[in-house]
Design a protein around this motif. Structure first.
Motif, PDB file in Angstrom:
ATOM      1  N   ASN A 350       0.823  -1.204   0.000  1.00  0.00           N
ATOM      2  CA  ASN A 350       0.000   0.000   0.000  1.00  0.00           C
ATOM      3  C   ASN A 350       0.862   1.261   0.000  1.00  0.00           C
ATOM      4  OD1 ASN A 350      -2.430  -1.239  -0.133  1.00  0.00           O
ATOM      5  ND2 ASN A 350      -2.955  -1.019   2.037  1.00  0.00           N
ATOM      6  N   SER A 351       1.954   1.244   0.807  1.00  0.00           N
ATOM      7  CA  SER A 351       2.836   2.419   0.862  1.00  0.00           C
ATOM      8  C   SER A 351       3.408   2.706  -0.518  1.00  0.00           C
ATOM      9  CB  SER A 351       3.989   2.179   1.839  1.00  0.00           C
ATOM     10  OG  SER A 351       3.487   2.139   3.144  1.00  0.00           O
ATOM     11  N   TYR A 354       0.250   3.803  -2.910  1.00  0.00           N
ATOM     12  CA  TYR A 354      -0.364   5.113  -2.646  1.00  0.00           C
ATOM     13  C   TYR A 354       0.686   6.167  -2.323  1.00  0.00           C
ATOM     14  CZ  TYR A 354      -4.406   2.126  -2.669  1.00  0.00           C
ATOM     15  OH  TYR A 354      -5.345   1.216  -3.048  1.00  0.00           O
ATOM     16  N   ASP A 374       4.994   5.897   5.650  1.00  0.00           N
ATOM     17  CA  ASP A 374       5.419   6.310   4.304  1.00  0.00           C
ATOM     18  C   ASP A 374       5.216   7.798   4.134  1.00  0.00           C
ATOM     19  OD1 ASP A 374       2.744   6.941   3.235  1.00  0.00           O
ATOM     20  OD2 ASP A 374       2.394   4.772   3.382  1.00  0.00           O
ATOM     21  N   GLY A 378      -1.315   9.970   1.639  1.00  0.00           N
ATOM     22  CA  GLY A 378      -2.091  10.124   2.876  1.00  0.00           C
ATOM     23  C   GLY A 378      -3.561   9.766   2.692  1.00  0.00           C
ATOM     24  N   ILE A 379      -4.273   9.761   3.823  1.00  0.00           N
ATOM     25  CA  ILE A 379      -5.701   9.392   3.805  1.00  0.00           C
ATOM     26  C   ILE A 379      -6.485  10.514   4.496  1.00  0.00           C
ATOM     27  CG2 ILE A 379      -7.397   7.678   4.585  1.00  0.00           C
ATOM     28  CD1 ILE A 379      -4.978   5.711   4.839  1.00  0.00           C
ATOM     29  N   PHE A 392     -13.787  -1.273   1.177  1.00  0.00           N
ATOM     30  CA  PHE A 392     -13.710   0.193   1.142  1.00  0.00           C
ATOM     31  C   PHE A 392     -12.435   0.658   0.449  1.00  0.00           C
ATOM     32  CE2 PHE A 392     -12.427   4.336   2.442  1.00  0.00           C
ATOM     33  CZ  PHE A 392     -13.580   5.038   2.163  1.00  0.00           C
ATOM     34  N   ARG A 393     -12.591   1.633  -0.429  1.00  0.00           N
ATOM     35  CA  ARG A 393     -11.439   2.255  -1.081  1.00  0.00           C
ATOM     36  C   ARG A 393     -11.653   3.761  -1.053  1.00  0.00           C
ATOM     37  NH1 ARG A 393      -9.292   0.533  -6.364  1.00  0.00           N
ATOM     38  NH2 ARG A 393      -7.360   0.641  -5.173  1.00  0.00           N
ATOM     39  N   GLY A 404      -6.886  -2.392  -7.131  1.00  0.00           N
ATOM     40  CA  GLY A 404      -7.103  -2.882  -5.770  1.00  0.00           C
ATOM     41  C   GLY A 404      -8.559  -3.236  -5.566  1.00  0.00           C
ATOM     42  N   GLY A 406      -9.927  -3.240  -2.069  1.00  0.00           N
ATOM     43  CA  GLY A 406     -10.409  -2.800  -0.761  1.00  0.00           C
ATOM     44  C   GLY A 406     -10.516  -3.930   0.244  1.00  0.00           C
ATOM     45  N   ILE A 407      -9.678  -4.964   0.071  1.00  0.00           N
ATOM     46  CA  ILE A 407      -9.772  -6.050   1.060  1.00  0.00           C
ATOM     47  C   ILE A 407      -8.460  -6.252   1.822  1.00  0.00           C
ATOM     48  CG2 ILE A 407     -11.634  -7.368  -0.007  1.00  0.00           C
ATOM     49  CD1 ILE A 407      -9.447  -9.157  -1.209  1.00  0.00           C
ATOM     50  N   GLY A 408      -7.385  -5.570   1.367  1.00  0.00           N
ATOM     51  CA  GLY A 408      -6.069  -5.746   2.007  1.00  0.00           C
ATOM     52  C   GLY A 408      -6.119  -5.375   3.487  1.00  0.00           C
ATOM     53  N   LEU A 409      -6.590  -4.153   3.773  1.00  0.00           N
ATOM     54  CA  LEU A 409      -6.597  -3.686   5.159  1.00  0.00           C
ATOM     55  C   LEU A 409      -7.621  -4.454   5.988  1.00  0.00           C
ATOM     56  CD1 LEU A 409      -6.075   0.174   4.827  1.00  0.00           C
ATOM     57  CD2 LEU A 409      -4.434  -1.585   5.496  1.00  0.00           C
ATOM     58  N   TYR A 410      -8.676  -4.908   5.334  1.00  0.00           N
ATOM     59  CA  TYR A 410      -9.682  -5.716   6.041  1.00  0.00           C
ATOM     60  C   TYR A 410      -9.019  -7.008   6.537  1.00  0.00           C
ATOM     61  CZ  TYR A 410     -13.777  -8.657   6.765  1.00  0.00           C
ATOM     62  OH  TYR A 410     -14.709  -9.483   7.308  1.00  0.00           O
ATOM     63  N   THR A 433       1.457   8.365   5.687  1.00  0.00           N
ATOM     64  CA  THR A 433       0.587   7.560   6.546  1.00  0.00           C
ATOM     65  C   THR A 433       1.439   6.637   7.412  1.00  0.00           C
ATOM     66  OG1 THR A 433      -1.021   7.540   4.767  1.00  0.00           O
ATOM     67  CG2 THR A 433      -1.316   5.876   6.455  1.00  0.00           C
ATOM     68  N   PHE A 435       0.930   3.170   9.854  1.00  0.00           N
ATOM     69  CA  PHE A 435       0.116   2.119  10.471  1.00  0.00           C
ATOM     70  C   PHE A 435       0.921   1.552  11.641  1.00  0.00           C
ATOM     71  CE2 PHE A 435      -1.777   2.259   6.276  1.00  0.00           C
ATOM     72  CZ  PHE A 435      -3.146   2.141   6.572  1.00  0.00           C
TER      73      PHE A 435
HETATM   74  P1  ADP Z   1      -6.819  -1.579  -1.881  1.00  0.00           P
HETATM   75  O1  ADP Z   1      -5.419  -1.094  -1.739  1.00  0.00           O
HETATM   76  O2  ADP Z   1      -6.928  -2.853  -2.595  1.00  0.00           O
HETATM   77  O3  ADP Z   1      -7.731  -0.546  -2.392  1.00  0.00           O
HETATM   78  P2  ADP Z   1      -6.812  -1.794   1.032  1.00  0.00           P
HETATM   79  O4  ADP Z   1      -7.806  -2.429   1.933  1.00  0.00           O
HETATM   80  O5  ADP Z   1      -5.422  -2.292   1.106  1.00  0.00           O
HETATM   81  O6  ADP Z   1      -7.411  -1.919  -0.423  1.00  0.00           O
HETATM   82  O7  ADP Z   1      -6.812  -0.233   1.327  1.00  0.00           O
HETATM   83  C1  ADP Z   1      -8.033   0.451   1.430  1.00  0.00           C
HETATM   84  C2  ADP Z   1      -7.844   1.894   0.991  1.00  0.00           C
HETATM   85  O8  ADP Z   1      -7.071   2.594   1.963  1.00  0.00           O
HETATM   86  C3  ADP Z   1      -7.079   2.042  -0.292  1.00  0.00           C
HETATM   87  O9  ADP Z   1      -7.957   2.030  -1.403  1.00  0.00           O
HETATM   88  C4  ADP Z   1      -6.385   3.395  -0.149  1.00  0.00           C
HETATM   89  O10 ADP Z   1      -7.236   4.415  -0.621  1.00  0.00           O
HETATM   90  C5  ADP Z   1      -6.222   3.548   1.354  1.00  0.00           C
HETATM   91  N1  ADP Z   1      -4.828   3.298   1.782  1.00  0.00           N
HETATM   92  C6  ADP Z   1      -4.352   2.158   2.320  1.00  0.00           C
HETATM   93  N2  ADP Z   1      -3.033   2.289   2.645  1.00  0.00           N
HETATM   94  C7  ADP Z   1      -2.686   3.540   2.305  1.00  0.00           C
HETATM   95  C8  ADP Z   1      -1.465   4.301   2.385  1.00  0.00           C
HETATM   96  N3  ADP Z   1      -0.325   3.790   2.887  1.00  0.00           N
HETATM   97  N4  ADP Z   1      -1.480   5.594   1.945  1.00  0.00           N
HETATM   98  C9  ADP Z   1      -2.619   6.136   1.456  1.00  0.00           C
HETATM   99  N5  ADP Z   1      -3.794   5.479   1.350  1.00  0.00           N
HETATM  100  C10 ADP Z   1      -3.840   4.197   1.765  1.00  0.00           C
END
Ligand code: ADP
Length: 442
Positions: A350-351, A354, A374, A378-379, A392-393, A404, A406-410, A433, A435
Motif C-alpha cells: 500500500n505504501s 499510494y 510512508d 495520505g488518507i 472500502f477504497r 485494488g 479494498g480487502i487488504g486492510l480488512y 501515513t 500504520f
Molecule cells: P486496496 O489497496 O486494494 O484498495 P486496502 O484495503 O489495502 O485496499 O486499502 C483500502 C484503501 O485505503 C485504499 O484504497 C487506499 O485508498 C487507502 N490506503 C491504504 N493504505 C494507504 C497508504 N499507505 N497511503 C494512502 N492510502 C492508503
C-alpha cells in the motif's frame, strides 16, 4: 436489485399519498371543530343581543321598579328540546340537551322581546360588544378582535376574521366579526397532531432505513460482481506465469544452465507466493473463515523476518524508493509467520501503491509494536475510520485509480485482531501515513 427504482418510487408514492390523506383528514377535523366553535360563538352573540335588548327595555321604562320585565310565553315541549319519553331523555347527552334548551329558550325570549319592544331606538353597540366579549370569555374563547355590525352599518372585514350572525325569525339582527379561534381549535387537536406527527416520523424513518439497507445491499452486490470479475483476472496471471515457467523447465530442461533454472523457479515461486497472498485475502473475507482462521504461532525474530520481507519487495518495486528498518537486535513476537508476512506485505504494498514517484518507507519494530510509515498521498481524516472495512477504497478523485479491491486492510485488521493485537492509523493527506500494530498494552 433491478427493482430498487420501483421500490423507491412505490415507497415515495405511498408516503406522499399518506401525507395527502393525512392533510385532508386534519383539514376535515379542523373544519368540524371550527363549525362547533362557530355554533357556540353564535349562541354567545344571541345572549349578548338579549342582554343589550333587556337593557334597552329597562331604560325605556317597561320594567317594574325592580327591573323585572314580565313575559308571557307559551312553550311547547319541542321549544326547549325536552324528551318525549324517559328513554329519549337517557339517550340525550347532557350537554346536547342543555345546549338545545339554552338555544331554544333564548331564541323564544328574543323573538318575543323583539316583536314586542323591537322599535326601542338604536342598539348600544358598545354594550353589545362588551356583553358579547364577556359571554365569549365565559365560554372559554378569548379572541383579540371583536367587531359588532348592526343592521344598516357597513364594515369591510380585513384578513381572515370569522363572521358570526344572529337572526330573529330569519331576519338578520346582528353580524359580528372575531379574530379566528384557530389556537383553540389547534389546542383541541394537539393530541391528535402529536400522535400523527409521531406516526409519520416513525413511518418515514422506517422507510428511510429500508431504502438505506436496500441501497447498501445493492452497492455490496455491485462491488462483489466487480470484485469477482477483477479477481478472476488477477488469479489467472500468476497461474499462467508459474505454469509457463514450470512447463518450459519440464519440456526444455537444460541441466547445464543453472542460472536459467533458478530464474524460472524463482519466477514461479514469486507468482505462487503472490497467489497465496491473494487467496488468503479472499478467504479472510468470509466471516466464517474469519472466526476460524487457524493460527500456527511461533516465536519470530523480528529483525531477520522483516529484512527478508523488505528484500522480496525490493525486487518488485518499480519506482524510486528508500526502505529503512529500525529494529533492536533480539526483538521478537509470537505470531503466525505466514499471516504476519502477509500483513506486512500488504502494508508495504500500500505504501508503494499510494505514493508519488518517489517513496520512503520507514519500518520500526520492537517487542511491543511494529510501525510502517510512508511519505505517500495520505488518507483524508473522514476516511480513516472506515479504511479497514471490507471493500472500502478511498475515492481517487483526480488521481489515476490504483488497482485494488479494498480487502487488504480488512484482511490485515482481521489477522491483527485474531492475534489479540490492535492496529491504528495516523495520516495526513499529502504528507504520508503510519500504520501501527500494537502487540499488547504498551
Ligand atoms: P486496496 O489497496 O486494494 O484498495 P486496502 O484495503 O489495502 O485496499 O486499502 C483500502 C484503501 O485505503 C485504499 O484504497 C487506499 O485508498 C487507502 N490506503 C491504504 N493504505 C494507504 C497508504 N499507505 N497511503 C494512502 N492510502 C492508503
Amino acid at each position: 436489485m433491478k427493482h430498487f427504482k420501483t421500490i423507491t418510487v412505490t415507497i415515495i408514492a405511498v408516503l406522499v399519498s399518506l401525507f395527502i390523506a393525512d392533510v385532508a383528514f386534519m383539514n376535515a377535523l379542523y373544519n368540524s371543530i371550527k363549525e362547533r366553535y362557530i355554533d357556540d360563538v353564535e349562541q354567545c352573540l344571541r345572549r349578548a343581543d338579549l342582554i343589550e335588548l333587556i337593557d334597552r327595555v329597562n331604560t325605556a321604562g317597561y320594567a317594574d321598579e325592580n327591573g323585572v320585565i314580565e313575559l308571557w310565553l307559551g312553550l311547547q315541549r319541542s321549544d326547549i328540546g325536552a324528551a318525549k319519553t324517559p328513554e329519549d331523555l337517557r339517550r340525550l347527552r347532557y350537554s346536547q340537551g342543555y345546549k338545545r334548551m339554552d338555544r331554544q329558550l333564548i331564541s323564544v325570549v328574543n323573538n318575543y322581546l323583539y316583536n314586542t319592544y323591537g322599535d326601542l331606538g338604536t342598539p348600544d353597540t358598545e354594550l353589545l360588544a362588551e356583553a358579547f366579549r364577556r359571554e365569549l370569555n365565559f365560554s372559554g374563547y378569548f379572541p383579540t378582535e371583536v367587531v359588532i355590525i348592526k343592521e344598516g352599518t357597513h364594515y369591510e372585514p380585513t384578513g381572515s376574521l370569522w363572521c358570526i350572525t344572529d337572526r330573529v325569525e330569519g331576519q338578520l339582527l346582528t353580524t359580528a366579526y372575531i379574530s379566528p379561534l384557530a389556537r383553540n381549535v389547534l389546542n383541541e387537536m394537539s393530541g391528535i397532531i402529536v400522535i400523527n406527527a409521531a406516526i409519520a416520523f416513525i413511518l418515514a424513518l422506517a422507510f428511510w432505513y429500508l431504502l438505506h439497507v436496500i441501497s447498501t445491499q445493492r452497492t455490496i452486490e455491485e462491488i462483489k460482481d466487480d470484485f469477482i470479475n477483477n479477481m478472476t483476472h488477477e488469479l489467472k496471471t500468476p497461474i499462467a506465469i508459474a505454469y509457463a515457467a514450470n512447463d518450459s523447465l519440464l519440456n526444455f530442461p537444460d541441466p547445464r544452465n543453472q542460472a536459467r533454472t533458478r530464474k524460472y523457479l524463482s519466477a514461479a515461486l514469486e507468482q505462487l507466493s503472490k497467489l497465496s497472498g491473494l487467496v488468503e485475502n479472499i478467504l479472510a473475507m468470509s466471516m466464517e473463515r474469519r472466526k476460524n482462521i487457524p493460527l500456527d504461532k511461533e516465536d519470530i525474530p523480528l529483525k531477520e523476518f522483516i529484512e527478508s520481507i523488505i528484500e522480496n519487495h525490493k525486487i518488485k518495486i518499480d519506482k524510486e524508493y528508500t526502505i529503512t528498518l529500525e529494529c533492536p537486535e533480539g526483538s521478537k513476537v509470537t505470531a503466525d509467520p505466514t499471516h504476519l508476512s502477509n500483513i506486512l506485505s500488504n502494508l508495504i504494498d500500500n505504501s508503494i501503491k499510494y505514493s508519488t514517484e518517489e517513496v520512503t518507507i520507514k519500518i520500526k519494530a520492537n517487542n511491543h509494536y511494529i510501525t510502517v510509515s510512508d511519505n505517500g498521498i495520505g488518507i483524508p481524516e473522514k476516511y480513516q475510520p472506515v479504511i479497514f472495512e471490507k471493500f472500502f477504497r478511498v475515492p481517487s478523485g483526480n488521481r489515476p485509480q490504483q488497482r485494488g479491491y479494498g480487502i487488504g486492510l480488512y484482511y490485515v485488521k482481521s489477522i491483527v485482531e485474531k492475534h489479540g493485537w490492535q492496529i491504528e492509523v495516523t495520516s495526513e493527506p499529502g504528507n504520508g501515513t503510519t500504520f501501527k500494530i500494537k502487540f499488547g498494552k504498551e
